[in-house]
Motif scaffolding. Sequence first.
Motif, PDB file in Angstrom:
ATOM      1  N   MET A   1      22.967  63.562  19.128  1.00 30.86           N
ATOM      2  CA  MET A   1      23.018  62.845  20.379  1.00 30.86           C
ATOM      3  C   MET A   1      21.735  63.092  21.141  1.00 30.86           C
ATOM      4  O   MET A   1      21.222  64.196  21.167  1.00 30.86           O
ATOM      5  CB  MET A   1      24.196  63.302  21.215  1.00 30.86           C
ATOM      6  N   LEU A   2      21.284  62.033  21.753  1.00 34.33           N
ATOM      7  CA  LEU A   2      20.003  62.090  22.428  1.00 34.33           C
ATOM      8  C   LEU A   2      20.096  61.376  23.761  1.00 34.33           C
ATOM      9  O   LEU A   2      20.642  60.278  23.833  1.00 34.33           O
ATOM     10  CB  LEU A   2      18.938  61.427  21.545  1.00 34.33           C
ATOM     11  N   VAL A   3      19.575  61.999  24.813  1.00 34.58           N
ATOM     12  CA  VAL A   3      19.461  61.338  26.108  1.00 34.58           C
ATOM     13  C   VAL A   3      18.105  60.666  26.150  1.00 34.58           C
ATOM     14  O   VAL A   3      17.090  61.270  25.814  1.00 34.58           O
ATOM     15  CB  VAL A   3      19.607  62.339  27.270  1.00 34.58           C
ATOM     16  N   GLN A   4      18.098  59.405  26.561  1.00 28.20           N
ATOM     17  CA  GLN A   4      16.865  58.630  26.650  1.00 28.20           C
ATOM     18  C   GLN A   4      16.800  57.933  27.998  1.00 28.20           C
ATOM     19  O   GLN A   4      17.834  57.683  28.616  1.00 28.20           O
ATOM     20  CB  GLN A   4      16.839  57.544  25.580  1.00 28.20           C
ATOM     21  N   LEU A   5      15.596  57.574  28.400  1.00 23.26           N
ATOM     22  CA  LEU A   5      15.422  56.708  29.555  1.00 23.26           C
ATOM     23  C   LEU A   5      15.435  55.272  29.057  1.00 23.26           C
ATOM     24  O   LEU A   5      14.744  54.939  28.086  1.00 23.26           O
ATOM     25  CB  LEU A   5      14.103  57.006  30.269  1.00 23.26           C
ATOM     26  N   ALA A   6      16.200  54.421  29.705  1.00 17.71           N
ATOM     27  CA  ALA A   6      16.246  53.008  29.343  1.00 17.71           C
ATOM     28  C   ALA A   6      14.938  52.367  29.782  1.00 17.71           C
ATOM     29  O   ALA A   6      14.569  52.434  30.948  1.00 17.71           O
ATOM     30  CB  ALA A   6      17.431  52.329  30.025  1.00 17.71           C
ATOM     31  N   GLU A   7      14.248  51.776  28.832  1.00 17.43           N
ATOM     32  CA  GLU A   7      12.977  51.123  29.130  1.00 17.43           C
ATOM     33  C   GLU A   7      13.022  49.635  28.804  1.00 17.43           C
ATOM     34  O   GLU A   7      12.503  48.820  29.559  1.00 17.43           O
ATOM     35  CB  GLU A   7      11.852  51.822  28.381  1.00 17.43           C
ATOM     36  N   SER A   8      13.636  49.271  27.708  1.00 10.51           N
ATOM     37  CA  SER A   8      13.690  47.860  27.317  1.00 10.51           C
ATOM     38  C   SER A   8      14.898  47.190  27.981  1.00 10.51           C
ATOM     39  O   SER A   8      15.857  47.852  28.384  1.00 10.51           O
ATOM     40  CB  SER A   8      13.803  47.727  25.798  1.00 10.51           C
ATOM     41  N   ASP A   9      14.831  45.881  28.071  1.00  8.84           N
ATOM     42  CA  ASP A   9      15.960  45.133  28.626  1.00  8.84           C
ATOM     43  C   ASP A   9      17.223  45.369  27.798  1.00  8.84           C
ATOM     44  O   ASP A   9      18.318  45.471  28.356  1.00  8.84           O
ATOM     45  CB  ASP A   9      15.644  43.636  28.672  1.00  8.84           C
ATOM     46  N   CYS A  15      23.624  49.809  28.710  1.00  9.20           N
ATOM     47  CA  CYS A  15      24.256  50.741  29.650  1.00  9.20           C
ATOM     48  C   CYS A  15      25.348  50.069  30.475  1.00  9.20           C
ATOM     49  O   CYS A  15      26.193  50.748  31.068  1.00  9.20           O
ATOM     50  CB  CYS A  15      23.207  51.332  30.592  1.00  9.20           C
ATOM     51  N   PHE A  16      25.337  48.746  30.506  1.00  2.00           N
ATOM     52  CA  PHE A  16      26.256  48.021  31.389  1.00  2.00           C
ATOM     53  C   PHE A  16      27.739  48.319  31.134  1.00  2.00           C
ATOM     54  O   PHE A  16      28.485  48.565  32.099  1.00  2.00           O
ATOM     55  CB  PHE A  16      26.008  46.505  31.333  1.00  2.00           C
ATOM     56  N   PRO A  17      28.227  48.309  29.892  1.00  2.00           N
ATOM     57  CA  PRO A  17      29.670  48.550  29.699  1.00  2.00           C
ATOM     58  C   PRO A  17      30.151  49.880  30.275  1.00  2.00           C
ATOM     59  O   PRO A  17      31.284  49.980  30.740  1.00  2.00           O
ATOM     60  CB  PRO A  17      29.841  48.515  28.180  1.00  2.00           C
ATOM     61  N   VAL A  18      29.293  50.888  30.274  1.00  2.00           N
ATOM     62  CA  VAL A  18      29.695  52.198  30.798  1.00  2.00           C
ATOM     63  C   VAL A  18      29.517  52.233  32.318  1.00  2.00           C
ATOM     64  O   VAL A  18      30.426  52.633  33.051  1.00  2.00           O
ATOM     65  CB  VAL A  18      28.899  53.335  30.125  1.00  2.00           C
ATOM     66  N   ILE A  19      28.372  51.804  32.807  1.00  2.00           N
ATOM     67  CA  ILE A  19      28.127  51.896  34.253  1.00  2.00           C
ATOM     68  C   ILE A  19      29.054  50.976  35.038  1.00  2.00           C
ATOM     69  O   ILE A  19      29.414  51.266  36.177  1.00  2.00           O
ATOM     70  CB  ILE A  19      26.642  51.666  34.586  1.00  2.00           C
ATOM     71  N   SER A  20      29.501  49.889  34.419  1.00  2.00           N
ATOM     72  CA  SER A  20      30.420  48.986  35.122  1.00  2.00           C
ATOM     73  C   SER A  20      31.794  49.625  35.328  1.00  2.00           C
ATOM     74  O   SER A  20      32.569  49.164  36.172  1.00  2.00           O
ATOM     75  CB  SER A  20      30.546  47.658  34.374  1.00  2.00           C
ATOM     76  N   GLN A  21      32.090  50.695  34.603  1.00  2.00           N
ATOM     77  CA  GLN A  21      33.333  51.423  34.840  1.00  2.00           C
ATOM     78  C   GLN A  21      33.282  52.150  36.180  1.00  2.00           C
ATOM     79  O   GLN A  21      34.309  52.336  36.835  1.00  2.00           O
ATOM     80  CB  GLN A  21      33.603  52.412  33.706  1.00  2.00           C
ATOM     81  N   ALA A  46      19.134  56.750  32.689  1.00  2.00           N
ATOM     82  CA  ALA A  46      19.199  57.589  31.493  1.00  2.00           C
ATOM     83  C   ALA A  46      20.544  57.353  30.819  1.00  2.00           C
ATOM     84  O   ALA A  46      21.551  57.100  31.480  1.00  2.00           O
ATOM     85  CB  ALA A  46      19.057  59.061  31.869  1.00  2.00           C
ATOM     86  N   PHE A  47      20.533  57.429  29.491  1.00  2.00           N
ATOM     87  CA  PHE A  47      21.786  57.217  28.768  1.00  2.00           C
ATOM     88  C   PHE A  47      21.860  58.141  27.572  1.00  2.00           C
ATOM     89  O   PHE A  47      20.856  58.503  26.978  1.00  2.00           O
ATOM     90  CB  PHE A  47      21.946  55.753  28.348  1.00  2.00           C
ATOM     91  N   LEU A  48      23.089  58.520  27.237  1.00  2.00           N
ATOM     92  CA  LEU A  48      23.364  59.363  26.083  1.00  2.00           C
ATOM     93  C   LEU A  48      24.047  58.475  25.050  1.00  2.00           C
ATOM     94  O   LEU A  48      25.031  57.808  25.362  1.00  2.00           O
ATOM     95  CB  LEU A  48      24.277  60.519  26.488  1.00  2.00           C
ATOM     96  N   GLN A  49      23.479  58.462  23.864  1.00  2.00           N
ATOM     97  CA  GLN A  49      23.993  57.633  22.787  1.00  2.00           C
ATOM     98  C   GLN A  49      24.362  58.481  21.582  1.00  2.00           C
ATOM     99  O   GLN A  49      23.725  59.486  21.313  1.00  2.00           O
ATOM    100  CB  GLN A  49      22.920  56.636  22.343  1.00  2.00           C
ATOM    101  N   LYS A  50      25.386  58.033  20.892  1.00  2.00           N
ATOM    102  CA  LYS A  50      25.779  58.639  19.621  1.00  2.00           C
ATOM    103  C   LYS A  50      26.116  57.489  18.691  1.00  2.00           C
ATOM    104  O   LYS A  50      26.976  56.660  19.019  1.00  2.00           O
ATOM    105  CB  LYS A  50      26.986  59.557  19.809  1.00  2.00           C
ATOM    106  N   GLU A  51      25.443  57.448  17.558  1.00  2.00           N
ATOM    107  CA  GLU A  51      25.670  56.400  16.555  1.00  2.00           C
ATOM    108  C   GLU A  51      25.625  55.009  17.185  1.00  2.00           C
ATOM    109  O   GLU A  51      26.528  54.200  17.017  1.00  2.00           O
ATOM    110  CB  GLU A  51      27.002  56.641  15.838  1.00  2.00           C
ATOM    111  N   GLU A  52      24.557  54.761  17.970  1.00  2.00           N
ATOM    112  CA  GLU A  52      24.311  53.452  18.591  1.00  2.00           C
ATOM    113  C   GLU A  52      25.308  53.096  19.688  1.00  2.00           C
ATOM    114  O   GLU A  52      25.299  51.981  20.197  1.00  2.00           O
ATOM    115  CB  GLU A  52      24.289  52.335  17.534  1.00  2.00           C
ATOM    116  N   GLN A  53      26.176  54.021  20.077  1.00  2.00           N
ATOM    117  CA  GLN A  53      27.140  53.752  21.137  1.00  2.00           C
ATOM    118  C   GLN A  53      26.755  54.534  22.384  1.00  2.00           C
ATOM    119  O   GLN A  53      26.580  55.754  22.330  1.00  2.00           O
ATOM    120  CB  GLN A  53      28.554  54.130  20.699  1.00  2.00           C
ATOM    121  N   THR A  54      26.633  53.840  23.513  1.00  2.00           N
ATOM    122  CA  THR A  54      26.338  54.500  24.782  1.00  2.00           C
ATOM    123  C   THR A  54      27.604  55.169  25.286  1.00  2.00           C
ATOM    124  O   THR A  54      28.645  54.522  25.433  1.00  2.00           O
ATOM    125  CB  THR A  54      25.813  53.479  25.807  1.00  2.00           C
ATOM    126  N   LEU A  55      27.513  56.474  25.530  1.00  2.00           N
ATOM    127  CA  LEU A  55      28.673  57.260  25.925  1.00  2.00           C
ATOM    128  C   LEU A  55      28.641  57.679  27.384  1.00  2.00           C
ATOM    129  O   LEU A  55      29.688  57.891  27.995  1.00  2.00           O
ATOM    130  CB  LEU A  55      28.772  58.515  25.056  1.00  2.00           C
TER     131      LEU A  55
END
Length: 139
Positions: A1-9, A15-21, A46-55
């Motif tokens: 798992m890696l935390v990244q800064l969102a840079e691309s559209d 990140c929308f499905p999680v932040i909209s919660q 910033a977002f944490l992803q595991k296996e292409e899924q934003t958690l």
Amino acid sequence: MLVQLAESDSQILGCFPVISQLRPHLQQADFVEQVRYQMKEGYKLAFLQKEEQTLAVAGFRISNCLALGKFLYIDDLVVDELKQSQGYGKQLFQWLIEYAQNHQCQHLSLDSGVQRFQAHRFYLMQRMSITSHHFSMEL
């Protein structure tokens, strides 16, 4: 798992499905444009992803004020409701602390709605203190 800064559209949109919660009033069609606008003012996502899924997602900014000096302010912090209590929030929160320290911030702070009891327990477990009351009014 890696935390990244969102840079691309596509990263921002991912990140929308999680932040909209946390922010259910947001519209997916406007999300990238809104985040890009806020980024011009210093907002980072910033977002944490595991296996292409934003958690987990955190929106934050670094600022300065007379009361605190340089600080990192967390605007948004949310873990996918189906993935809570698995350590993802703690991992993202620790990343935010390290980011703040690496950017010479003296404080890390956030506001939390008075009804968010589960979030308050999490913040207290992360050794945060309740240091003020936040007052507001709609104009």
